[in-house]
Design a protein around this motif. Structure first.
Motif, PDB file in Angstrom:
ATOM      1  N   LYS A   1       0.840  -1.205   0.000  1.00 31.29           N
ATOM      2  CA  LYS A   1       0.000   0.000   0.000  1.00 31.29           C
ATOM      3  C   LYS A   1       0.870   1.248   0.000  1.00 31.29           C
ATOM      4  O   LYS A   1       1.920   1.276   0.645  1.00 31.29           O
ATOM      5  N   TYR A   2       0.416   2.271  -0.728  1.00 32.17           N
ATOM      6  CA  TYR A   2       1.082   3.576  -0.762  1.00 32.17           C
ATOM      7  C   TYR A   2       0.180   4.635  -0.126  1.00 32.17           C
ATOM      8  O   TYR A   2      -1.040   4.485  -0.062  1.00 32.17           O
ATOM      9  N   GLY A   3       0.807   5.726   0.327  1.00 26.75           N
ATOM     10  CA  GLY A   3       0.054   6.836   0.904  1.00 26.75           C
ATOM     11  C   GLY A   3       0.892   8.096   0.913  1.00 26.75           C
ATOM     12  O   GLY A   3       1.986   8.140   0.337  1.00 26.75           O
ATOM     13  N   GLY A   4       0.406   9.129   1.575  1.00 27.26           N
ATOM     14  CA  GLY A   4       1.087  10.415   1.575  1.00 27.26           C
ATOM     15  C   GLY A   4       1.782  10.710   2.896  1.00 27.26           C
ATOM     16  O   GLY A   4       1.204  10.508   3.964  1.00 27.26           O
ATOM     17  N   PHE A   5       3.032  11.177   2.815  1.00 25.73           N
ATOM     18  CA  PHE A   5       3.798  11.609   3.970  1.00 25.73           C
ATOM     19  C   PHE A   5       4.535  12.891   3.602  1.00 25.73           C
ATOM     20  O   PHE A   5       5.358  12.893   2.690  1.00 25.73           O
TER      21      PHE A   5
ATOM     22  N   GLY B   1       3.770  15.333   1.902  1.00 28.14           N
ATOM     23  CA  GLY B   1       3.639  15.678   0.493  1.00 28.14           C
ATOM     24  C   GLY B   1       4.284  14.702  -0.459  1.00 28.14           C
ATOM     25  O   GLY B   1       4.242  14.899  -1.677  1.00 28.14           O
ATOM     26  N   PHE B   2       4.878  13.628   0.049  1.00 30.31           N
ATOM     27  CA  PHE B   2       5.480  12.598  -0.785  1.00 30.31           C
ATOM     28  C   PHE B   2       4.536  11.404  -0.900  1.00 30.31           C
ATOM     29  O   PHE B   2       3.765  11.103   0.017  1.00 30.31           O
ATOM     30  N   HIS B   3       4.620  10.701  -2.022  1.00 32.43           N
ATOM     31  CA  HIS B   3       3.855   9.482  -2.272  1.00 32.43           C
ATOM     32  C   HIS B   3       4.775   8.305  -1.969  1.00 32.43           C
ATOM     33  O   HIS B   3       5.691   8.007  -2.738  1.00 32.43           O
ATOM     34  N   LEU B   4       4.545   7.637  -0.825  1.00 28.66           N
ATOM     35  CA  LEU B   4       5.480   6.626  -0.342  1.00 28.66           C
ATOM     36  C   LEU B   4       4.750   5.389   0.163  1.00 28.66           C
ATOM     37  O   LEU B   4       3.543   5.394   0.356  1.00 28.66           O
ATOM     38  N   MET B   5       5.527   4.347   0.413  1.00 33.22           N
ATOM     39  CA  MET B   5       4.944   3.119   0.949  1.00 33.22           C
ATOM     40  C   MET B   5       4.328   3.360   2.328  1.00 33.22           C
ATOM     41  O   MET B   5       4.851   4.132   3.125  1.00 33.22           O
ATOM     42  N   VAL B   6       3.220   2.663   2.573  1.00 38.70           N
ATOM     43  CA  VAL B   6       2.575   2.686   3.880  1.00 38.70           C
ATOM     44  C   VAL B   6       2.652   1.310   4.528  1.00 38.70           C
ATOM     45  O   VAL B   6       2.894   1.191   5.725  1.00 38.70           O
ATOM     46  N   GLU B   7       2.458   0.264   3.717  1.00 38.00           N
ATOM     47  CA  GLU B   7       2.481  -1.092   4.240  1.00 38.00           C
ATOM     48  C   GLU B   7       3.314  -1.992   3.330  1.00 38.00           C
ATOM     49  O   GLU B   7       3.242  -1.879   2.098  1.00 38.00           O
ATOM     50  N   GLY B   8       4.101  -2.866   3.947  1.00 39.86           N
ATOM     51  CA  GLY B   8       4.920  -3.794   3.173  1.00 39.86           C
ATOM     52  C   GLY B   8       5.308  -4.995   4.006  1.00 39.86           C
ATOM     53  O   GLY B   8       5.089  -5.025   5.230  1.00 39.86           O
ATOM     54  N   ASP B   9       5.871  -5.986   3.362  1.00 40.80           N
ATOM     55  CA  ASP B   9       6.273  -7.231   4.012  1.00 40.80           C
ATOM     56  C   ASP B   9       7.765  -7.461   3.805  1.00 40.80           C
ATOM     57  O   ASP B   9       8.396  -6.860   2.928  1.00 40.80           O
TER      58      ASP B   9
END
Length: 266
Positions: free
Chosen positions: A219-223, A225-233
């Protein structure tokens, strides 16, 4: 009495934050010599027109398990990574198992890496060091840059080769170490997976097994103002099949963190 991992972590972070560098913005021209897949990813992340990365702080939660048959245990992590002339990755994880708390402190400063684990903040049960740890943490350092601070890829020594499909092979040179990974991008231009065959699996800091290691992003999201990973394995590709051993959820990312008020800005 030995200082706790939290004390050591905070002390080393404060030391790294004492250095302040002038802000320099990433330009579109700096992307022009990169492979097209990487250019698209960096633009999608939103690095152009934003400051170059000198350090970054990450806080996340998740679950880990030591073996296939064991249950998942909840974890919380504080991490701070520094680039520039004094690179370092400081990673402090807290967790509990069967109601017993423990901490793990990964320290990668210059060319040398260590991993220490203490139970109940008192009894040290793991102390890993040596060439396998150094190489493994170099892979992890590279992985962090790709997933959590892509603009920092402009600051380090990576040789890129285009691969089949939507893949790139990156060969990362860092503090005398050299590791490689294959990055796979999805149709939207997001980084979908990072896979390396240069990392070692070790539960006790004494026995090391070299298995392919991958970190697919869910999953990706905003941090900021950046578009970055939110969830990963995190997955070991063992001979008997994949072993997913960690799941991460990013709660906070901050770039170019300055000196703490108690330290006093220069």
């Amino acid at each position: 009495m030995r200082p706790g991992f939290r004390t050591r972590y905070e002390r080393e972070v404060s030391r790294g934050l004492a250095s302040v560098e002038p802000e320099v913005l990433v330009t579109e021209q700096e992307l022009s010599g990169l492979p097209s897949l990487l250019q698209a990813y960096l633009r999608r992340v939103g690095v152009v027109g934003r400051p170059r990365v000198r350090n970054f702080r990450v806080r996340f939660s998740g679950e880990m398990r030591p073996s296939h048959g064991s249950g998942w245990m909840k974890i919380r992590v504080d991490q701070h990574t520094f680039l520039g002339p004094d690179p370092a990755r400081l990673f402090l994880m807290r967790a509990s198992r069967f109601g017993i708390p423990f901490e793990s402190f990964h320290r990668f400063v210059g060319p040398t890496a260590t991993m220490q684990v203490r139970v109940a903040s008192l009894f040290q049960v793991v102390e890993a060091r040596g060439p396998e740890m150094d190489q493994s943490e170099t892979v992890t350092f590279f992985n962090d840059l790709c997933l959590l601070a892509p603009a920092a890829l402009l600051e380090v020594d990576v040789r890129w080769e285009e691969g089949p499909g939507r893949t790139l092979k990156g060969t990362f040179h860092h503090q005398g170490h050299c590791v490689a990974a294959v990055l796979r991008f999805d149709d939207q231009g997001d980084l979908a997976d990072f896979r390396s065959e240069d990392r070692y699996q070790s539960a006790d800091g004494k026995t090391y097994l070299n298995y392919p290691w991958s970190t697919p992003i869910r999953k990706y999201g905003g941090f900021e103002g950046f578009h970055l990973m939110v969830e990963g394995d995190a997955i070991w590709q063992e001979p008997a099949g994949p072993f997913p051993y960690a799941r991460f959820r990013v709660g906070e990312i901050a770039y170019n963190v300055g000196p703490r008020p108690e330290e006093g800005a220069p």
